[in-house]
Scaffold this active site. Sequence first.
Site, PDB file in Angstrom:
ATOM      1  N   ARG A   1      19.953  37.771   1.521  1.00  0.00           N
ATOM      2  CA  ARG A   1      19.008  37.362   2.630  1.00  0.00           C
ATOM      3  C   ARG A   1      19.851  37.366   4.060  1.00  0.00           C
ATOM      4  O   ARG A   1      20.864  36.991   3.951  1.00  0.00           O
ATOM      5  CB  ARG A   1      18.448  35.921   2.575  1.00  0.00           C
ATOM      6  CG  ARG A   1      17.570  35.352   3.469  1.00  0.00           C
ATOM      7  CD  ARG A   1      16.872  34.085   3.296  1.00  0.00           C
ATOM      8  NE  ARG A   1      16.167  34.042   1.912  1.00  0.00           N
ATOM      9  CZ  ARG A   1      16.120  33.099   1.151  1.00  0.00           C
ATOM     10  NH1 ARG A   1      16.920  32.211   1.043  1.00  0.00           N
ATOM     11  NH2 ARG A   1      15.255  33.294   0.029  1.00  0.00           N
TER      12      ARG A   1
ATOM     13  N   ARG B   1      29.027  20.130  -1.923  1.00  0.00           N
ATOM     14  CA  ARG B   1      28.759  20.128  -0.377  1.00  0.00           C
ATOM     15  C   ARG B   1      27.388  19.848  -0.003  1.00  0.00           C
ATOM     16  O   ARG B   1      26.965  19.315   1.096  1.00  0.00           O
ATOM     17  CB  ARG B   1      29.450  21.520   0.246  1.00  0.00           C
ATOM     18  CG  ARG B   1      29.497  21.641   1.658  1.00  0.00           C
ATOM     19  CD  ARG B   1      29.609  23.084   2.153  1.00  0.00           C
ATOM     20  NE  ARG B   1      28.337  23.780   2.024  1.00  0.00           N
ATOM     21  CZ  ARG B   1      28.239  24.904   1.722  1.00  0.00           C
ATOM     22  NH1 ARG B   1      29.099  25.566   1.136  1.00  0.00           N
ATOM     23  NH2 ARG B   1      27.143  25.570   1.823  1.00  0.00           N
TER      24      ARG B   1
ATOM     25  N   TYR C   1      35.711  29.969   5.052  1.00  0.00           N
ATOM     26  CA  TYR C   1      35.098  29.480   3.972  1.00  0.00           C
ATOM     27  C   TYR C   1      36.307  29.124   2.861  1.00  0.00           C
ATOM     28  O   TYR C   1      37.044  30.133   2.736  1.00  0.00           O
ATOM     29  CB  TYR C   1      34.282  30.700   3.265  1.00  0.00           C
ATOM     30  CG  TYR C   1      32.817  30.793   3.726  1.00  0.00           C
ATOM     31  CD1 TYR C   1      31.542  30.748   3.068  1.00  0.00           C
ATOM     32  CD2 TYR C   1      32.562  30.542   5.335  1.00  0.00           C
ATOM     33  CE1 TYR C   1      30.402  31.132   3.544  1.00  0.00           C
ATOM     34  CE2 TYR C   1      31.190  30.710   5.896  1.00  0.00           C
ATOM     35  CZ  TYR C   1      30.236  30.980   4.897  1.00  0.00           C
ATOM     36  OH  TYR C   1      29.069  31.257   5.527  1.00  0.00           O
TER      37      TYR C   1
ATOM     38  N   ARG D   1      27.762  40.325   0.529  1.00  0.00           N
ATOM     39  CA  ARG D   1      27.666  40.345   1.889  1.00  0.00           C
ATOM     40  C   ARG D   1      29.182  40.873   2.472  1.00  0.00           C
ATOM     41  O   ARG D   1      30.305  40.446   1.796  1.00  0.00           O
ATOM     42  CB  ARG D   1      27.881  38.789   2.612  1.00  0.00           C
ATOM     43  CG  ARG D   1      26.664  38.150   2.137  1.00  0.00           C
ATOM     44  CD  ARG D   1      26.243  37.044   3.106  1.00  0.00           C
ATOM     45  NE  ARG D   1      25.377  36.021   2.405  1.00  0.00           N
ATOM     46  CZ  ARG D   1      23.969  36.182   2.533  1.00  0.00           C
ATOM     47  NH1 ARG D   1      23.423  37.098   3.457  1.00  0.00           N
ATOM     48  NH2 ARG D   1      23.218  35.310   1.884  1.00  0.00           N
TER      49      ARG D   1
ATOM     50  N   ASN E   1      21.662  26.291  11.031  1.00  0.00           N
ATOM     51  CA  ASN E   1      21.126  25.930   9.745  1.00  0.00           C
ATOM     52  C   ASN E   1      19.594  25.643   9.755  1.00  0.00           C
ATOM     53  O   ASN E   1      19.004  25.928   8.695  1.00  0.00           O
ATOM     54  CB  ASN E   1      21.872  24.770   9.141  1.00  0.00           C
ATOM     55  CG  ASN E   1      23.524  25.148   8.906  1.00  0.00           C
ATOM     56  OD1 ASN E   1      23.711  26.202   8.772  1.00  0.00           O
ATOM     57  ND2 ASN E   1      23.969  23.949   8.690  1.00  0.00           N
TER      58      ASN E   1
ATOM     59  N   HIS F   1      24.946  38.580  -7.633  1.00  0.00           N
ATOM     60  CA  HIS F   1      25.909  37.623  -6.886  1.00  0.00           C
ATOM     61  C   HIS F   1      27.194  37.491  -7.241  1.00  0.00           C
ATOM     62  O   HIS F   1      28.123  36.738  -6.550  1.00  0.00           O
ATOM     63  CB  HIS F   1      25.147  36.291  -6.848  1.00  0.00           C
ATOM     64  CG  HIS F   1      25.489  35.601  -5.842  1.00  0.00           C
ATOM     65  ND1 HIS F   1      26.333  34.248  -6.015  1.00  0.00           N
ATOM     66  CD2 HIS F   1      25.509  35.305  -4.577  1.00  0.00           C
ATOM     67  CE1 HIS F   1      26.418  33.714  -4.929  1.00  0.00           C
ATOM     68  NE2 HIS F   1      25.908  34.152  -4.000  1.00  0.00           N
TER      69      HIS F   1
ATOM     70  N   HIS G   1      33.148  26.129  -0.322  1.00  0.00           N
ATOM     71  CA  HIS G   1      32.555  27.174  -0.986  1.00  0.00           C
ATOM     72  C   HIS G   1      32.908  27.489  -2.208  1.00  0.00           C
ATOM     73  O   HIS G   1      31.944  28.322  -2.869  1.00  0.00           O
ATOM     74  CB  HIS G   1      32.387  28.420   0.007  1.00  0.00           C
ATOM     75  CG  HIS G   1      31.418  29.503  -0.346  1.00  0.00           C
ATOM     76  ND1 HIS G   1      31.698  30.612  -0.950  1.00  0.00           N
ATOM     77  CD2 HIS G   1      30.138  29.602   0.124  1.00  0.00           C
ATOM     78  CE1 HIS G   1      30.718  31.255  -1.206  1.00  0.00           C
ATOM     79  NE2 HIS G   1      29.750  30.607  -0.471  1.00  0.00           N
TER      80      HIS G   1
END
Length: 727
Positions: free
Chosen positions: A414, A573, A477, A384, A62, A444, A601
């Site tokens: 990204r 979160r 997730y 993704r 991270n 998204h 998530h």
Amino acid sequence: MNAPETIAPKPESGPTYDSPAERYVNRELSWLSFNRRVLAESENARYPLLERLRFLSISASNLDEFTMVRIAGLEGQMQRGIETTGIDGRSPRQQLDAIREQVLAVEDRQQASLETLRDLLRGEGILIADIAELDAEQQAWLETYFTTDILPLITPQAIDPAHPFPFVQNMGMGALFRLKRAKPKLDLMEMVLIPGAAPRFVRVPGEQAVYVAIEKLIVHFAREIFPGFKILGDGLFRMLRDSDIEVEEEAEDLVRYYRTAIQRRRRGRAVLLELDDDCDPQAELLLREEFNVDSAMVVKTGGMLGLRDLKAICREPRPDLKFPPFSPRFPERILEHDGDCFSAIKAKDIVVHHPYESFEVVVDFLRQAATDPNVVSIKQTLYRAGDQSPVIAALIDAAHNGKAVTAVVELKARFDEERNIRWASELERAGVQVIYGFMELKTHAKVSLVVRREEDGYRTYCHFGTGNYHPINAKIYTDLSFFTADPALGRDAGKLFNYVTGYVEPTGVEKIAVSPLDLKTRLFALIDREIAHARAGKPAGIWVKLNSITNMPMIDKLYEASQAGVEIRMVVRGICSLRAGLPGLSENIQVKSIIGRFLEHSRIWCFANGKDLPSRQAEVFITSADAMSRNLDRRVEVLVPITNKTVHDQVLGQVMLANMLDTEQSWELHPNGQYERMRETDGDGGEDAAGFNCHQYFMSNPSLSGRGAALEADAVPRLKLKDQDKA
């Protein structure tokens, strides 16, 4: 949670919160606070040791990404003379000064955590070892391994006027050696880059698990790399570079542009130089000069570089040092329809709660669509998808089977740009119509749309998700997959795809909201309704679960609701720029962050709608969007209402309520922007063994909408808000 009958006016002598620093928490500093919570899990004595090591590696990974993107972005602003302030009013320079101080503290804490874990793991027969502490037989094996498996991969590079300083790619690691030879007399500096094809940690054969870092092997056996030289000094280093990609609106070919941009990213500006404490002074001086670290951050450590790679050791087959294995459930209700997804969805809406329920439901939905002769078209967004994607495979099969398949592939995801370009090429070769969406907006939203020919005409089946179509992420997730055959939602989904593929702004949308068009407006209207209820003396409340909230207008709207008496409970979160619990501003807002075995998530909004939460009258929505400006203003996102009774009860009365009740994995946000781990205490002030763990609850109990007729309603323990006993 009844609102007061009358709302007392704000005292004139009370705090005004005129300063941005009083009203908001800096985005970057809030993110660092989140990563400290992740790092704290590596120090959590209740967790198995290899899981603690995994949290340490996650924290390091991270921090790498934060450095490559966020710190690099602020440094870029400074270099270009951009003085845009953060939400709290800090200039880029002020933010960087505060960030660097905290990053150095986090780096020190990570190394301390590693030392603690090394000692504990040693007691369990797992050594992250220095070569000197191994016996002669182990050292001999390592020397042979180095000669046969590592030395052929190494290319030593002299650094002198005839040999310019070699390029070090992003996240590259290497060693510098200062050498001397008597005959012929020669002093020089040599670099050895750590080969990316070699494993970071070498496991020495034997019953005991002994791991040695590859850079230690290279330094220890350097005499075999440089025969005839005397080694005067050495030093290990690691480099992080600017990894953000800026899209130029005039780019004529987006795919070609991104292929070039990815190459540029590998050669981006140096942002962070990590050095070991024992680095040779001349080697350090050379590195500082060549990497131009006047504008970069330098971290020196007596520990290990590149802690993100510790995840490799977590794969050691020691189940006693890991969380008990968990196998996701497959919803009983779909099994009752003999695995026919369309039959189950046609009968009633269903929500699948990942990772507690299998991602295979999503894959099966698409696989069935690919082979069903009655399916005529499939439309799919892809943000993704992972390396080995069964979703991509299903879309390719559908195209081969003559379906009209459209895939919206987001190139601007990204660190997934290169993978997404590859998937787009494979899909196009199979005959899939690939769309890259908007130049200036990221797509998204997570949506699948399947049109099927049935006896009574064409029927549309939809999947709306809060997470990506990524089979690996779906194992860790927590996300929601909502399946429906609601005709109105099908029509809305079709208009959403037309907006992305043809720039046709949707009109006459019946149920969903789409950003950047009207999603924020819809949420503001729902918050305003709660404000009106509170002012009328009716119950008023908002429950919201997000990954991050940084959008100033959204924060201000929630402050307005709090001041009106709306009770707001938030599970955020990660980044939270909102200050909770400030008298006269946000005293009716509670915020907590849940960090644990699974990564929270899912994004959910719940509005009381004139009744106490939770209730059947509440309005419930799932969404792909966080409350960030990029999601609300610069991305295509979707907000979907949940109206089916069973699904509504599951999302509100099971998922959200369990998150609200959790104490074992929750951190409470205080008005000063700091977090404190929540602990239930007994009467003597000690830790209460009866604390509630929402992850454990979800692992142990079936979901409401997926339980099927075979499981009675009372087979799922119900939760209460005011006490933490199961009904």
